[in-house]
Design a protein around this motif. Structure first.
Motif, PDB file in Angstrom:
ATOM      1  N   ILE A 316       3.859 -22.003 -33.447  1.00 30.47           N
ATOM      2  CA  ILE A 316       3.543 -22.315 -32.052  1.00 30.47           C
ATOM      3  C   ILE A 316       3.170 -23.793 -31.902  1.00 30.47           C
ATOM      4  O   ILE A 316       3.630 -24.478 -30.977  1.00 30.47           O
ATOM      5  N   ALA A 317       2.363 -24.299 -32.828  1.00 28.83           N
ATOM      6  CA  ALA A 317       1.923 -25.694 -32.760  1.00 28.83           C
ATOM      7  C   ALA A 317       3.091 -26.661 -32.905  1.00 28.83           C
ATOM      8  O   ALA A 317       3.255 -27.580 -32.081  1.00 28.83           O
ATOM      9  N   VAL A 318       3.892 -26.483 -33.930  1.00 30.87           N
ATOM     10  CA  VAL A 318       5.013 -27.405 -34.188  1.00 30.87           C
ATOM     11  C   VAL A 318       6.043 -27.317 -33.066  1.00 30.87           C
ATOM     12  O   VAL A 318       6.599 -28.336 -32.628  1.00 30.87           O
ATOM     13  N   PHE A 319       6.306 -26.112 -32.585  1.00 34.09           N
ATOM     14  CA  PHE A 319       7.258 -25.926 -31.485  1.00 34.09           C
ATOM     15  C   PHE A 319       6.805 -26.717 -30.259  1.00 34.09           C
ATOM     16  O   PHE A 319       7.595 -27.438 -29.640  1.00 34.09           O
ATOM     17  N   ALA A 320       5.522 -26.579 -29.908  1.00 36.64           N
ATOM     18  CA  ALA A 320       4.994 -27.285 -28.734  1.00 36.64           C
ATOM     19  C   ALA A 320       5.064 -28.798 -28.910  1.00 36.64           C
ATOM     20  O   ALA A 320       5.359 -29.536 -27.967  1.00 36.64           O
ATOM     21  N   ILE A 321       4.814 -29.267 -30.126  1.00 35.88           N
ATOM     22  CA  ILE A 321       4.864 -30.701 -30.408  1.00 35.88           C
ATOM     23  C   ILE A 321       6.286 -31.235 -30.257  1.00 35.88           C
ATOM     24  O   ILE A 321       6.516 -32.302 -29.677  1.00 35.88           O
ATOM     25  N   ILE A 322       7.250 -30.488 -30.773  1.00 35.37           N
ATOM     26  CA  ILE A 322       8.646 -30.926 -30.725  1.00 35.37           C
ATOM     27  C   ILE A 322       9.131 -31.096 -29.287  1.00 35.37           C
ATOM     28  O   ILE A 322       9.825 -32.070 -28.966  1.00 35.37           O
ATOM     29  N   ILE A 323       8.755 -30.163 -28.414  1.00 39.23           N
ATOM     30  CA  ILE A 323       9.215 -30.257 -27.021  1.00 39.23           C
ATOM     31  C   ILE A 323       8.240 -31.054 -26.156  1.00 39.23           C
ATOM     32  O   ILE A 323       8.324 -31.037 -24.931  1.00 39.23           O
ATOM     33  N   ARG A 324       7.322 -31.756 -26.810  1.00 39.82           N
ATOM     34  CA  ARG A 324       6.369 -32.656 -26.154  1.00 39.82           C
ATOM     35  C   ARG A 324       5.503 -31.916 -25.114  1.00 39.82           C
ATOM     36  O   ARG A 324       5.273 -32.400 -24.011  1.00 39.82           O
ATOM     37  N   LYS A 325       5.003 -30.755 -25.516  1.00 46.01           N
ATOM     38  CA  LYS A 325       4.133 -29.969 -24.640  1.00 46.01           C
ATOM     39  C   LYS A 325       2.815 -29.643 -25.337  1.00 46.01           C
ATOM     40  O   LYS A 325       2.136 -28.687 -24.968  1.00 46.01           O
ATOM     41  N   GLU A 326       2.443 -30.442 -26.353  1.00 45.17           N
ATOM     42  CA  GLU A 326       1.242 -30.118 -27.129  1.00 45.17           C
ATOM     43  C   GLU A 326      -0.037 -30.224 -26.296  1.00 45.17           C
ATOM     44  O   GLU A 326      -1.028 -29.557 -26.595  1.00 45.17           O
ATOM     45  N   LEU A 327      -0.036 -31.027 -25.233  1.00 42.89           N
ATOM     46  CA  LEU A 327      -1.227 -31.152 -24.398  1.00 42.89           C
ATOM     47  C   LEU A 327      -1.387 -29.978 -23.432  1.00 42.89           C
ATOM     48  O   LEU A 327      -2.388 -29.879 -22.721  1.00 42.89           O
ATOM     49  N   LEU A 328      -0.388 -29.082 -23.413  1.00 42.50           N
ATOM     50  CA  LEU A 328      -0.497 -27.854 -22.635  1.00 42.50           C
ATOM     51  C   LEU A 328      -1.068 -26.708 -23.469  1.00 42.50           C
ATOM     52  O   LEU A 328      -1.348 -25.632 -22.929  1.00 42.50           O
TER      53      LEU A 328
END
Length: 419
Positions: A316-328
């Motif tokens: 979940i963390a890496v996926f969010a980072i890749i699509i530039r949504k880690e701050l969500l």
């Protein structure tokens, strides 16, 4: 693998082979395959775990029904990992850098969690792997992911630009050139972008290099925090798996929208070429977690163990980072966040009151938070928060957490239009 085979057959005008060009078709196939694999092999793996006497060790926490879980096979995260890997290898484009990163993440944290479970089960050490070694493994993965995103020429974006008339957004266009960027998506602001370079304005001409250092540090923090959050959430039957499936659906939607010009323009978010392949991985992830619930839902026939929980959180963390949504993530993974915060608050307050009063006191009846609801308010525990006074059945706690997870997933997507 099937993508390349059918791409070759399509060149030979083989009927139906062209279907594999479509991400939607391959995502649907990955979902079906992962569901089938997780349910089909799940029973055999559970039987094997029982044969090897790989059962859960139960600590006396004074919770109703806890001893009924004793001996339930653990390390069931193996089912999830297999059900993610096989459909992804069959249906995704394996030359895609983002898919490769997700495969590495799955294997890396799967191995880390397996080692932790192995120490608990076979070496009879209830504490498992020492915390510092687990952190080193998580930091190592974060460093790999961050550096690959920094160094790989395939990791690029097209930045969104607002076209305004009388201070009203008429349309959203994208730069014609693809470029590397330290920008990410942030909700509630007008252009939806935040650049890590803004944090290092003092670096002068080395601003971009310093921004990537900050970005890599953020990757490490997010991977470590979310994987540990998922690990803490895995305490009730079906809680971590169901919550992760809901998060996976939201991430799959965001990945597809980030890779589609029209949808990215509508949401006013950056366009990420190649991110569409992540929907195939997300579909496999969703199918694997839902299929695992076939055996993990209350009353559980198998537990995922750290093999599964660390892997789910890391994915979940890496996926969010890749699509530039880690701050969500604080919104999307709100369940993981409050579970982690409950442990941090409980530990800090207990140590503080023990030092001040000579007796440790608690905020919650028990932490992580899901255990708080399993304890009766008059259980004799000195806690600031006693409600609910009556203990809540485990299955009801899990379903209510799922419902909250669905609400948070919807809010996560909606916030991109709330500016």
């Amino acid at each position: 693998m099937l993508y390349y085979l059918f791409n070759y057959l399509d060149q030979l005008d083989f009927p139906g082979a062209g279907m594999f060009k479509y991400v939607s078709f391959r995502s649907g196939l990955a979902l079906i395959l992962s569901l089938f694999i997780s349910t089909a092999i799940g029973r055999k793996i559970i039987d094997r775990l029982q044969y090897l006497q790989i059962g859960e060790t139960i600590r006396n926490l004074g919770l109703e029904g806890e001893y009924s879980k004793k001996g339930t096979p653990t390390m069931g995260g193996i089912i999830i990992i297999i059900a993610i890997l096989i459909p992804t290898l069959l249906c995704a484009r394996l030359s895609n850098i983002y898919v490769l990163l997700m495969l590495v993440t799955t294997l890396w944290l799967g191995a880390l969690g397996f080692a932790d479970d192995y120490i608990k089960v076979f070496r009879k050490n209830k504490e498992g792997m020492h915390g510092r070694f687990k952190i080193v493994g998580q930091v190592g993965l974060g460093l790999i992911v961050g550096l690959v995103l920094f160094l790989s020429p395939d990791v690029v974006i097209k930045e969104n630009m607002e076209v305004r008339h009388d201070n009203v957004i008429e349309t959203v266009k994208f730069h014609t050139l693809e470029k590397k960027s330290t920008k990410t998506t942030i909700p509630f602001v007008k252009n939806n972008n935040f650049d890590y370079a803004m944090l290092v304005d003092w670096a002068g001409k080395y601003k971009q290099e310093a921004a990537w250092i900050v970005f890599v540090a953020m990757v490490i923090f997010v991977v470590t925090a979310v994987s540990n959050g998922a690990n803490l959430t895995d305490g009730l039957d079906g809680l971590a798996a169901g919550t992760s499936a809901i998060i996976g659906v939201a991430l799959g939607i965001l990945a597809y929208m980030s890779s589609h010009f029209q949808f990215a323009s509508f949401l006013n978010i950056m366009f990420i070429p190649g991110a569409e392949e992540l929907t195939v991985f997300a579909s496999a992830f969703i199918g694997a977690t839902i299929g695992f619930l076939w055996y993990n839902a209350y009353p559980a026939q198998v537990f995922m163990g750290d093999t599964g929980s660390l892997t789910l959180g890391g994915i979940i963390a890496v996926f969010a980072i890749i699509i530039r949504k880690e701050l969500l993530i604080p919104i999307l993974c709100g369940i993981f966040l409050v579970e982690s915060l409950s442990v941090i608050m409980q530990t800090f307050y207990f140590k503080y009151t023990k030092k001040k009063y000579g007796e440790g006191r608690r905020i919650f009846k028990m932490a992580p938070l899901h255990h708080h609801f399993q304890k009766a308010g008059n259980a004799g525990i000195q806690a600031l928060i006693q409600k609910p006074l009556n203990k809540v059945p485990e299955s009801k706690i899990v379903v209510r957490f799922w419902l909250i997870g669905i609400i948070l997933a919807v809010i996560t997507i909606v916030t991109l239009k709330m500016r």
